[in-house]
Design an enzyme around this catalytic site. Sequence first.
Site, PDB file in Angstrom:
ATOM      1  N   THR A 221      -8.544   6.571  -2.110  1.00 15.41           N
ATOM      2  CA  THR A 221      -9.901   6.048  -2.269  1.00 15.41           C
ATOM      3  C   THR A 221     -10.903   7.176  -2.038  1.00 15.41           C
ATOM      4  O   THR A 221     -12.019   7.138  -2.564  1.00 15.41           O
ATOM      5  CB  THR A 221     -10.175   4.889  -1.292  1.00 15.41           C
ATOM      6  OG1 THR A 221      -9.690   5.264   0.009  1.00 15.41           O
ATOM      7  CG2 THR A 221      -9.496   3.614  -1.744  1.00 15.41           C
TER       8      THR A 221
ATOM      9  N   LYS B  78      -8.246  14.037   4.348  1.00 16.03           N
ATOM     10  CA  LYS B  78      -7.363  12.863   4.367  1.00 16.03           C
ATOM     11  C   LYS B  78      -6.364  13.071   5.484  1.00 16.03           C
ATOM     12  O   LYS B  78      -6.292  14.158   6.061  1.00 16.03           O
ATOM     13  CB  LYS B  78      -6.644  12.705   3.023  1.00 16.03           C
ATOM     14  CG  LYS B  78      -5.960  14.004   2.540  1.00 16.03           C
ATOM     15  CD  LYS B  78      -5.328  13.840   1.166  1.00 16.03           C
ATOM     16  CE  LYS B  78      -6.298  13.950   0.015  1.00 16.03           C
ATOM     17  NZ  LYS B  78      -6.459  12.750  -0.781  1.00 16.03           N
ATOM     18  N   ARG B  79      -5.571  12.017   5.814  1.00 17.49           N
ATOM     19  CA  ARG B  79      -4.516  12.202   6.794  1.00 17.49           C
ATOM     20  C   ARG B  79      -3.606  13.361   6.385  1.00 17.49           C
ATOM     21  O   ARG B  79      -3.416  13.617   5.198  1.00 17.49           O
ATOM     22  CB  ARG B  79      -3.687  10.909   6.921  1.00 17.49           C
ATOM     23  CG  ARG B  79      -4.373   9.835   7.733  1.00 17.49           C
ATOM     24  CD  ARG B  79      -4.601  10.258   9.167  1.00 17.49           C
ATOM     25  NE  ARG B  79      -3.383  10.209   9.933  1.00 17.49           N
ATOM     26  CZ  ARG B  79      -3.081   9.277  10.837  1.00 17.49           C
ATOM     27  NH1 ARG B  79      -3.960   8.334  11.120  1.00 17.49           N
ATOM     28  NH2 ARG B  79      -1.952   9.301  11.477  1.00 17.49           N
TER      29      ARG B  79
ATOM     30  N   LYS C 194       1.063  14.393   0.781  1.00 10.41           N
ATOM     31  CA  LYS C 194      -0.295  14.685   0.293  1.00 10.41           C
ATOM     32  C   LYS C 194      -0.468  16.177  -0.010  1.00 10.41           C
ATOM     33  O   LYS C 194      -1.440  16.590  -0.626  1.00 10.41           O
ATOM     34  CB  LYS C 194      -1.335  14.213   1.311  1.00 10.41           C
ATOM     35  CG  LYS C 194      -1.354  12.685   1.492  1.00 10.41           C
ATOM     36  CD  LYS C 194      -2.381  12.270   2.534  1.00 10.41           C
ATOM     37  CE  LYS C 194      -2.310  10.798   2.905  1.00 10.41           C
ATOM     38  NZ  LYS C 194      -2.948   9.909   1.911  1.00 10.41           N
TER      39      LYS C 194
ATOM     40  N   LYS D  47     -14.563   8.296  -3.850  1.00  8.17           N
ATOM     41  CA  LYS D  47     -15.815   8.626  -3.148  1.00  8.17           C
ATOM     42  C   LYS D  47     -16.329   9.987  -3.596  1.00  8.17           C
ATOM     43  O   LYS D  47     -17.529  10.175  -3.838  1.00  8.17           O
ATOM     44  CB  LYS D  47     -15.576   8.634  -1.627  1.00  8.17           C
ATOM     45  CG  LYS D  47     -15.272   7.260  -1.067  1.00  8.17           C
ATOM     46  CD  LYS D  47     -14.619   7.296   0.323  1.00  8.17           C
ATOM     47  CE  LYS D  47     -13.982   5.933   0.612  1.00  8.17           C
ATOM     48  NZ  LYS D  47     -13.070   5.945   1.773  1.00  8.17           N
TER      49      LYS D  47
ATOM     50  N   HIS E 186       0.802  -1.232   0.000  1.00  3.32           N
ATOM     51  CA  HIS E 186       0.000   0.000   0.000  1.00  3.32           C
ATOM     52  C   HIS E 186       0.827   1.270   0.000  1.00  3.32           C
ATOM     53  O   HIS E 186       0.261   2.359   0.111  1.00  3.32           O
ATOM     54  CB  HIS E 186      -0.926   0.046   1.212  1.00  3.32           C
ATOM     55  CG  HIS E 186      -1.988  -0.992   1.195  1.00  3.32           C
ATOM     56  ND1 HIS E 186      -3.232  -0.785   0.646  1.00  3.32           N
ATOM     57  CD2 HIS E 186      -1.995  -2.257   1.657  1.00  3.32           C
ATOM     58  CE1 HIS E 186      -3.965  -1.874   0.781  1.00  3.32           C
ATOM     59  NE2 HIS E 186      -3.232  -2.794   1.390  1.00  3.32           N
TER      60      HIS E 186
HETATM   61  C1  26V Z   1       2.308   1.981   8.325  1.00  2.00           C
HETATM   62  C2  26V Z   1       2.508   2.014   9.660  1.00  2.00           C
HETATM   63  C3  26V Z   1       3.890   1.991  10.128  1.00  2.00           C
HETATM   64  C4  26V Z   1       4.011   1.694  11.593  1.00  2.00           C
HETATM   65  C5  26V Z   1       2.990   2.437  12.426  1.00  2.00           C
HETATM   66  C6  26V Z   1       1.580   2.122  12.010  1.00  2.00           C
HETATM   67  C7  26V Z   1       1.423   2.095  10.533  1.00  2.00           C
HETATM   68  C8  26V Z   1       0.142   2.119  10.006  1.00  2.00           C
HETATM   69  C9  26V Z   1      -0.042   2.076   8.643  1.00  2.00           C
HETATM   70  C10 26V Z   1       1.041   2.018   7.806  1.00  2.00           C
HETATM   71  C11 26V Z   1       0.889   1.944   6.327  1.00  2.00           C
HETATM   72  C12 26V Z   1      -0.106   2.845   5.796  1.00  2.00           C
HETATM   73  C13 26V Z   1      -0.219   2.638   4.333  1.00  2.00           C
HETATM   74  C14 26V Z   1      -1.479   3.200   3.785  1.00  2.00           C
HETATM   75  O1  26V Z   1      -2.423   3.513   4.486  1.00  2.00           O
HETATM   76  N1  26V Z   1      -1.504   3.311   2.499  1.00  2.00           N
HETATM   77  C15 26V Z   1      -2.670   3.828   1.801  1.00  2.00           C
HETATM   78  O2  26V Z   1      -3.412   2.702   1.362  1.00  2.00           O
HETATM   79  C16 26V Z   1      -4.589   3.094   0.691  1.00  2.00           C
HETATM   80  C17 26V Z   1      -5.363   1.831   0.374  1.00  2.00           C
HETATM   81  O3  26V Z   1      -4.674   1.057  -0.544  1.00  2.00           O
HETATM   82  C18 26V Z   1      -4.239   3.900  -0.548  1.00  2.00           C
HETATM   83  O4  26V Z   1      -5.436   4.319  -1.152  1.00  2.00           O
HETATM   84  C19 26V Z   1      -3.395   5.106  -0.179  1.00  2.00           C
HETATM   85  O5  26V Z   1      -2.972   5.770  -1.345  1.00  2.00           O
HETATM   86  C20 26V Z   1      -2.201   4.664   0.629  1.00  2.00           C
HETATM   87  O6  26V Z   1      -1.487   5.787   1.118  1.00  2.00           O
END
Ligand code: 26V
Length: 822
Positions: free
Chosen positions: A668, A560-561, A566, A672, A370
């Site tokens: 995503t 978004k975050r 971003k 929406k 992701h």
């Molecule tokens: C990484 C970590 C690292 C350690 C701490 C907790 C944590 C939590 C999440 C992540 C990875 C996040 C990756 C993510 O959310 N990617 C998003 O995924 C979406 C669904 O595929 C996509 O639409 C977004 O573009 C993408 O940023």
Amino acid sequence: MNDSPSPASLRIDAPDAAAIEEFRESILAKLVYQVGGRPERASPRDWFIATALAARDHIVDDWRRTNDQTRAEDRKGVCYLSMEFLIGRLLTDALGNLGLTETARQALAGLGVDLDAVAGQEADAALGNGGLGRLAACFMESMASIGVPAYGYGIRYENGLFRQIIAGGLQHEVPEDWLALGNPWEFERSSLVYEIRFGGHVRSEVSVDGSTRMVWHAGEIVNALAYDTPVVGWRGKRINTLRLWSARATDPLHLSEFNRGDHVGAQAARMRAEAISRVLYPGDETEAGQELRLRQEYFFASASLQDIIRRHLSRHAGLGNLADRVAVQLNDTHPAIGVAELMRLLMDVHGMDWDAAWAVTQATFSYTNHTLLPEALETWPVPMMERLLPRHMQIIYLINARHLDTARARGAGDALLSSVSLIDERHGRRVRMGHLAFVGSHRINGVSALHSQLMRDTVFADLNQVCGDRITNKTNGITFRRWLHRANPGLTHLLTDTIGPELLDDPERLEHLVPLAEDAGFRQRFAAQRRAAKERLTGVIATRIGLKVDPDALFDVQIKRIHEYKRQLLNVVQTVALYNAMRARPTGHWIPRVKIFAGKAAPSYHQAKLIIRLTNDVAATINEDPTLRGTLKVAFLPNYNVSLAEMIIPAADLSEQISTAGLEASGTGNMKLALNGALTIGTLDGANVEIDERVGRDNIFIFGLTAAEVAERKRAGFDARLAVAASPELRGALDAIASGVFSPGEPDRYRGLVESLLHDDRYLVTADFDAYHARQRDVATCWSKPESWWRSAVLNTAHVSWFSSDRTIRDYAEDIWKVTPR
Ligand code: 26V
């Protein structure tokens, strides 16, 4: 918490009087016998619990029937392993998919209670950070809706994502106690408990039959206890299970210590064990590296795999055919330790030899990536792994040895070998979890066409070469039930009235809207739905931040975050440039615009928090400036979550998707917003590329560097100071920010932010500024010609049916999981 201003529900369910009466009786019985309340004194919260319990009764029988049938037919199923499920509220979802919304509405109305007020009482289940977690929730709903047998496996965090409070423009985090008032949807399965081991040491021991086995003598054992939540598919087609694990100490109280008077010490072990499911890590895309995070990952991966094996062995004699009966999807690398865990279970517990175990493992797992951001690619220090999971570290070494042998046999040299190794030797020895997931899976996918191609070209290029082409694309999708039907019932009514109720089951019918884009009457009705949604959002903005905005203004939305890539900063700087221009020419022709921002920053992400503060400071100055006469307003809405998204999205005119090209894996929210008829202003990044292809260049505002151009600029060395020198508007905006126009009490507050932009503009904000600013002027021009704006809006809704997560799931089912939906 009651903030659900949604209008009348969809009239897809025409209830008869008897059904309404029956539901009313059921609600009353739940209120009296389970909540312990009385109708005349019940609080809205009491009514929520009673209504949810009544709805739940409609689910339970079908749930069992679905499970029995799948088992009887021995159908292959999917296990979706995810650290995050950002499911949001469930009552309206469950009622909607069961066709019971009207029944419930009228049943409650007869009791003098309003369904929307009741639904607004539900806590938002925020067991996720953002895109990855919300995707898992959409996938669960789609699997139930199109008939894919599935379990979602994750963690039952006691505290989900923090609640964001904005005070003095700054973000503060407060724990979100979503379970405090009870959760009517979950079933505790007290008989489903697995032991999860940590630490200790490994010995090879000879068994009675003369064979040797590796035996792991653990130092610590924690129990994993299952909680099940039903996932109701559209029209109740299937009810799948979301199974979340809660950590429990094996020995909750050391009685001897307690009796000696050490009341706190006696509970220490319990606190340590139960910390595992206490809280969701709130950093998305930021490297955590914390031991507790690794304990969480192993805890849920192990519990889930033990459960999968137990279920398989209840119907089959052995595990050799596991991959024929179950597909396990790894949602990012967070459950990747599962690759080593399945090997351990197959060999050490079930006696399989290495080759057989490896064949089963690879055939069972597949992995979704992701993000390609380097700071988000998980690695764990080898010493930590050795201490916490000694047997897994041995297995990882063995997997690596064989993997490197294969690579060498295919002619790989030293450079290639060190790049594909599961161990990164560059800065201390670390296990690369993405590599582990990759080699342990038969299929690896990205989440948009561009992202999958970048996986092949960059981060995973070497692995893909050595392992044979295993990368495939599965562009993300969203569930239309939640993001169109439920979030925007007004628009949905208009659509079903115009192109027929079949739309609810067949989103491709949205294409029938194409000719209607030329119909002035239809465009007007479409615009009227937007106007009503904006009116409602206007109320929300007023109550939440005390800001009055004009519902006839252009609602320009970035939700978004908060993350540098971003580029909320690009949006804020452009807002300042617009503000400067308006003040310079107050009598110019300016369209009224409301810039709406919402999003959370990771608590330790200082730059993101500073961007939130800047947004609020800019808002405070602009919103108070009388020379603008209300033409420009800026609103930062606190505590962005699924429920707030459901209110903003139907009210958005313009969707900001402006990440640095190559960095947003998919997005995503972009889908929406387009589905609800917002026009996108965006870069050619993530799924924007595919949205652009479908809606057509006339109906989207694309700008900025492409991913290839970004790579080239970075290679050649990009100097932000030259870009700023060449753009008077950018310079003016940055000067205003740096000199304290928006922070008069502390003029230097943003000097460092601007300086760092000038010296190291990693996300190319300054490089894309002029193109973005120019595109925003095109947006204003288009907005002032309602006919062309609303034609484009209708065409956006018409052309995005492909982004239904039902389509995405069918694609996974056919190409990766080899399961047949029905
Ligand atoms: C990484 C970590 C690292 C350690 C701490 C907790 C944590 C939590 C999440 C992540 C990875 C996040 C990756 C993510 O959310 N990617 C998003 O995924 C979406 C669904 O595929 C996509 O639409 C977004 O573009 C993408 O940023």
